[in-house]
Scaffold this active site. Structure first.
Site, PDB file in Angstrom:
ATOM      1  CD  GLU A 281      18.334  -5.565 -12.474  1.00 29.49           C
ATOM      2  OE1 GLU A 281      17.626  -4.583 -12.197  1.00 29.49           O
ATOM      3  OE2 GLU A 281      17.981  -6.734 -12.249  1.00 29.49           O
TER       4      GLU A 281
ATOM      5  CD  GLU B  91       9.904   1.555 -11.235  1.00 33.91           C
ATOM      6  OE1 GLU B  91       9.282   2.094 -12.181  1.00 33.91           O
ATOM      7  OE2 GLU B  91       9.372   1.283 -10.142  1.00 33.91           O
TER       8      GLU B  91
ATOM      9  CG  HIS C 218       4.610  -4.204  -7.984  1.00 34.39           C
ATOM     10  ND1 HIS C 218       5.108  -5.386  -8.455  1.00 34.39           N
ATOM     11  CD2 HIS C 218       5.608  -3.311  -8.109  1.00 34.39           C
ATOM     12  CE1 HIS C 218       6.354  -5.224  -8.837  1.00 34.39           C
ATOM     13  NE2 HIS C 218       6.690  -3.965  -8.647  1.00 34.39           N
TER      14      HIS C 218
ATOM     15  NE  ARG D 111       4.987   5.709  -6.937  1.00 32.35           N
ATOM     16  CZ  ARG D 111       5.535   5.182  -5.847  1.00 32.35           C
ATOM     17  NH1 ARG D 111       6.257   4.099  -5.944  1.00 32.35           N
ATOM     18  NH2 ARG D 111       5.344   5.733  -4.662  1.00 32.35           N
TER      19      ARG D 111
ATOM     20  CG  HIS E  38       3.386  -4.764  -3.965  1.00 30.61           C
ATOM     21  ND1 HIS E  38       3.374  -3.653  -3.167  1.00 30.61           N
ATOM     22  CD2 HIS E  38       4.636  -4.824  -4.493  1.00 30.61           C
ATOM     23  CE1 HIS E  38       4.561  -3.064  -3.195  1.00 30.61           C
ATOM     24  NE2 HIS E  38       5.350  -3.757  -3.999  1.00 30.61           N
TER      25      HIS E  38
HETATM   26  C1  UD1 Z   1       8.969  -0.160  -5.205  1.00 29.02           C
HETATM   27  C2  UD1 Z   1       9.872   0.402  -6.296  1.00 29.02           C
HETATM   28  C3  UD1 Z   1       9.682  -0.394  -7.574  1.00 29.02           C
HETATM   29  C4  UD1 Z   1       9.798  -1.894  -7.338  1.00 29.02           C
HETATM   30  C5  UD1 Z   1       8.897  -2.318  -6.199  1.00 29.02           C
HETATM   31  C6  UD1 Z   1       9.155  -3.760  -5.886  1.00 29.02           C
HETATM   32  C7  UD1 Z   1      10.293   2.814  -6.355  1.00 29.02           C
HETATM   33  C8  UD1 Z   1       9.768   4.141  -6.732  1.00 29.02           C
HETATM   34  N1  UD1 Z   1       9.494   1.769  -6.592  1.00 29.02           N
HETATM   35  O1  UD1 Z   1       7.628   0.088  -5.613  1.00 29.02           O
HETATM   36  O2  UD1 Z   1      10.669  -0.007  -8.518  1.00 29.02           O
HETATM   37  O3  UD1 Z   1       9.408  -2.575  -8.502  1.00 29.02           O
HETATM   38  O4  UD1 Z   1       9.205  -1.533  -5.038  1.00 29.02           O
HETATM   39  O5  UD1 Z   1       8.157  -4.316  -5.116  1.00 29.02           O
HETATM   40  O6  UD1 Z   1      11.378   2.716  -5.851  1.00 29.02           O
HETATM   41  N2  UD1 Z   1       4.270  -1.232   1.565  1.00 29.02           N
HETATM   42  C9  UD1 Z   1       4.100  -1.834   2.799  1.00 29.02           C
HETATM   43  N3  UD1 Z   1       5.010  -2.784   3.187  1.00 29.02           N
HETATM   44  C10 UD1 Z   1       6.067  -3.173   2.440  1.00 29.02           C
HETATM   45  C11 UD1 Z   1       6.215  -2.554   1.173  1.00 29.02           C
HETATM   46  C12 UD1 Z   1       5.324  -1.590   0.760  1.00 29.02           C
HETATM   47  O7  UD1 Z   1       3.172  -1.522   3.516  1.00 29.02           O
HETATM   48  O8  UD1 Z   1       6.843  -4.032   2.853  1.00 29.02           O
HETATM   49  C13 UD1 Z   1       3.280  -0.216   1.122  1.00 29.02           C
HETATM   50  C14 UD1 Z   1       3.451   1.141   1.812  1.00 29.02           C
HETATM   51  O9  UD1 Z   1       2.188   1.710   2.039  1.00 29.02           O
HETATM   52  C15 UD1 Z   1       4.205   1.956   0.764  1.00 29.02           C
HETATM   53  C16 UD1 Z   1       3.609   1.401  -0.519  1.00 29.02           C
HETATM   54  O10 UD1 Z   1       3.447   0.013  -0.276  1.00 29.02           O
HETATM   55  O11 UD1 Z   1       4.003   3.339   0.916  1.00 29.02           O
HETATM   56  C17 UD1 Z   1       4.422   1.611  -1.776  1.00 29.02           C
HETATM   57  O12 UD1 Z   1       5.790   1.253  -1.574  1.00 29.02           O
HETATM   58  P1  UD1 Z   1       6.931   1.925  -2.532  1.00 29.02           P
HETATM   59  O13 UD1 Z   1       8.268   1.366  -2.160  1.00 29.02           O
HETATM   60  O14 UD1 Z   1       6.795   3.388  -2.510  1.00 29.02           O
HETATM   61  O15 UD1 Z   1       6.506   1.499  -3.971  1.00 29.02           O
HETATM   62  P2  UD1 Z   1       6.394   0.082  -4.653  1.00 29.02           P
HETATM   63  O16 UD1 Z   1       5.213   0.134  -5.531  1.00 29.02           O
HETATM   64  O17 UD1 Z   1       6.503  -0.971  -3.627  1.00 29.02           O
HETATM   65  N1  UDP Z   2       8.613 -12.253  -5.163  1.00 28.19           N
HETATM   66  C1  UDP Z   2       8.506 -12.764  -3.867  1.00 28.19           C
HETATM   67  N2  UDP Z   2       7.256 -12.912  -3.313  1.00 28.19           N
HETATM   68  C2  UDP Z   2       6.117 -12.579  -3.978  1.00 28.19           C
HETATM   69  C3  UDP Z   2       6.241 -12.027  -5.284  1.00 28.19           C
HETATM   70  C4  UDP Z   2       7.501 -11.881  -5.838  1.00 28.19           C
HETATM   71  O1  UDP Z   2       9.514 -13.078  -3.240  1.00 28.19           O
HETATM   72  O2  UDP Z   2       5.027 -12.760  -3.429  1.00 28.19           O
HETATM   73  C5  UDP Z   2       9.953 -12.078  -5.759  1.00 28.19           C
HETATM   74  C6  UDP Z   2      10.141 -12.590  -7.177  1.00 28.19           C
HETATM   75  O3  UDP Z   2      10.548 -13.937  -7.193  1.00 28.19           O
HETATM   76  C7  UDP Z   2      11.243 -11.673  -7.703  1.00 28.19           C
HETATM   77  C8  UDP Z   2      11.038 -10.395  -6.947  1.00 28.19           C
HETATM   78  O4  UDP Z   2      10.157 -10.689  -5.863  1.00 28.19           O
HETATM   79  O5  UDP Z   2      12.523 -12.153  -7.362  1.00 28.19           O
HETATM   80  C9  UDP Z   2      10.449  -9.324  -7.824  1.00 28.19           C
HETATM   81  O6  UDP Z   2      10.191  -8.219  -7.041  1.00 28.19           O
HETATM   82  P1  UDP Z   2       9.064  -7.192  -7.370  1.00 28.19           P
HETATM   83  O7  UDP Z   2       8.089  -7.812  -8.305  1.00 28.19           O
HETATM   84  O8  UDP Z   2       8.578  -6.690  -6.052  1.00 28.19           O
HETATM   85  O9  UDP Z   2       9.871  -6.005  -8.028  1.00 28.19           O
HETATM   86  P2  UDP Z   2      10.438  -5.734  -9.510  1.00 28.19           P
HETATM   87  O10 UDP Z   2      11.268  -6.901  -9.919  1.00 28.19           O
HETATM   88  O11 UDP Z   2       9.275  -5.476 -10.389  1.00 28.19           O
HETATM   89  O12 UDP Z   2      11.245  -4.493  -9.309  1.00 28.19           O
END
Ligand code: UD1
Ligand code: UDP
Length: 383
Positions: free
Chosen positions: A120, A134, A211, A213, A244
């Site tokens: 990707e 990102e 979700h 940032r 999320h």
């Molecule tokens: C991350 C990625 C983003 C992606 C997103 C997909 C970065 C900087 N960001 O963002 O590109 O779109 O994942 O969802 O790499 N948390 C939990 N359990 C989980 C996941 C997250 O508790 O399974 C909570 C934690 O408190 C964590 C916070 O979410 O600190 C943020 O997680 P983080 O991976 O830093 O950022 P995302 O917003 O999830």
């Molecule tokens: N997705 C999932 N469960 C949910 C919401 C989204 O499995 O409750 C899947 C969705 O189908 C897609 C992926 O998560 O394939 C997108 O991930 P996310 O939105 O976390 O990250 P991004 O694509 O923005 O990086």
């Protein structure tokens, strides 16, 4: 070379969904030793996907912390990965997309002079802070990569424009479509029981996922207010929002939407559930990247809660619209599609600009060719 040793590294939900088909393909390929390392930048949301696709990582760094910072993720991933790459000695590290794990893994591989394949590759908004971080993660991984698997011709063009060696760029389609083809079925029974009891015939489902940032705080508050306005003004709708795990997202969403009729705030859904819910929804609003790629192939209109997108193909095909993050614009975008049937139908057309479901075998074949294990290079993805 007798055996090509490939180490795939990822850490979050979207990377796992999009790498799962490729990791499975590599595992079944004679001449390839495929290993998997997760940073677990996400924990529960990653494990959901690993379980769905039956992936068992050989290494798990378990780095996630509550409310983690970007520097914290980078440092913990970089340190942990150094040890694993040194021990594993792969010929190639595969990374995906644009997360902080992606960047750290590319850098860790580069420090050990191990080749990097970027899946990707090449998506750009050309806006440094949107999406944040990102846009830069993807660019930095690209600078370090030796193989660029661009999902579309547009993404390949972006890389050519940055002076990347054309011989190292391959247009493959996006592996997310490979994944989607294994999950959607008319007889799907939802793991989330509430979804088996929605009245899909008589109530239009508005599906939301947000979700990013850069949307945390005020923009997400405005988005939630617009969503509340939509549900209030269109009584034949209900709103489903799998929230999320990020606590900053959860606080805002529950404050604005927690006590409303016809609003269902759910835990993050198993990916099979999410894909099938998209297929049954009327309309999707999201700031997610992956959902912008999946929904068009299911013929579902998407309103993107962002100012810029690195995925312009579906916007050009008319199935995705950018509506930004302010209350008035988001509301108007949603209301328009809920009241103007013709406009709705013009958007609700299945298009597949992102893939044909064969990206994983294509990437595998490119790698076999590049490492001298096959004489044939597959033709590029051509939508
Ligand atoms: C991350 C990625 C983003 C992606 C997103 C997909 C970065 C900087 N960001 O963002 O590109 O779109 O994942 O969802 O790499 N948390 C939990 N359990 C989980 C996941 C997250 O508790 O399974 C909570 C934690 O408190 C964590 C916070 O979410 O600190 C943020 O997680 P983080 O991976 O830093 O950022 P995302 O917003 O999830
Ligand atoms: N997705 C999932 N469960 C949910 C919401 C989204 O499995 O409750 C899947 C969705 O189908 C897609 C992926 O998560 O394939 C997108 O991930 P996310 O939105 O976390 O990250 P991004 O694509 O923005 O990086």
């Amino acid at each position: 070379m007798e055996t090509l040793k490939i180490l795939s590294i990822f850490g979050t939900r979207p990377e796992a969904i999009k790498m799962a088909p490729l990791v499975r393909t590599l595992k079944e390929t004679p001449g390839v030793e495929s290993r998997l390392c997760v940073t677990a930048q996400h924990r529960e949301m990653l494990d959901q996907v690993l379980n769905l696709f039956n992936l068992v990582p050989q290494e798990d760094l378990n780095i996630m912390k509550d409310r983690q910072t970007l520097s914290g993720i980078t440092c913990r991933a970089l340190e942990g990965l150094e040890e694993i790459i040194l021990k594993d000695k792969p010929h190639l590290v595969l990374v995906h997309g644009d997360t902080t794990t992606t960047f750290a893994a590319s850098l860790a591989a580069y420090y050990q002079q191990v080749k990097v394949g970027h899946v990707e590759a090449g998506l750009r908004t050309f806006q440094k802070y949107s999406p944040f971080p990102e846009e830069m993660n993807r660019k930095l991984a690209g600078v370090l990569a030796d193989f660029h698997f661009a999902p579309t011709r547009g993404a390949a063009q972006n890389l050519l424009g940055e002076g990347v060696d054309p011989q190292s760029i391959f247009v493959t389609g996006n592996t997310v479509i490979d994944a989607l083809q294994t999950t959607v079925g008319e007889d799907h029974l939802f793991e989330e029981e509430k979804l088996n009891h929605l009245d899909y015939e008589n109530q239009r489902v508005i599906l939301v996922e947000a979700h990013r940032r850069e949307n945390l705080g005020r923009p997400l508050e405005e988005i939630c207010q617009a969503l509340a306005d939509l549900v209030d003004n269109f009584p034949d709708t209900c709103l489903v929002f799998p929230v999320h795990k990020n606590p900053a997202v959860r606080e805002t969403v529950s404050r604005f939407l927690g006590d409303k009729d016809r609003v269902y705030l759910l835990e993050p859904l198993a990916t099979g559930d999410f894909h099938n819910l998209m297929a049954r929804s009327y309309l999707i609003l999201t700031d997610s990247g992956g959902i912008q790629e999946e929904a068009p192939s299911l013929g579902k209109p998407v309103l993107v809660l962002r100012e810029h997108t690195e995925r312009p193909e579906a916007v050009e095909r008319g199935t995705v619209r950018l509506v930004g993050r302010d209350r008035e614009r988001v509301y108007r975008g949603g209301a328009q599609l809920l009241q103007d049937g013709e406009d709705y139908l013009s958007m609700a057309r299945a298009v597949n600009p992102y893939g044909d479901g064969k990206a994983s075998p294509r990437i595998r074949d490119i790698l076999l060719h590049s490492f001298g294990l096959s004489s044939q290079l597959p033709p590029p993805f051509n939508p």
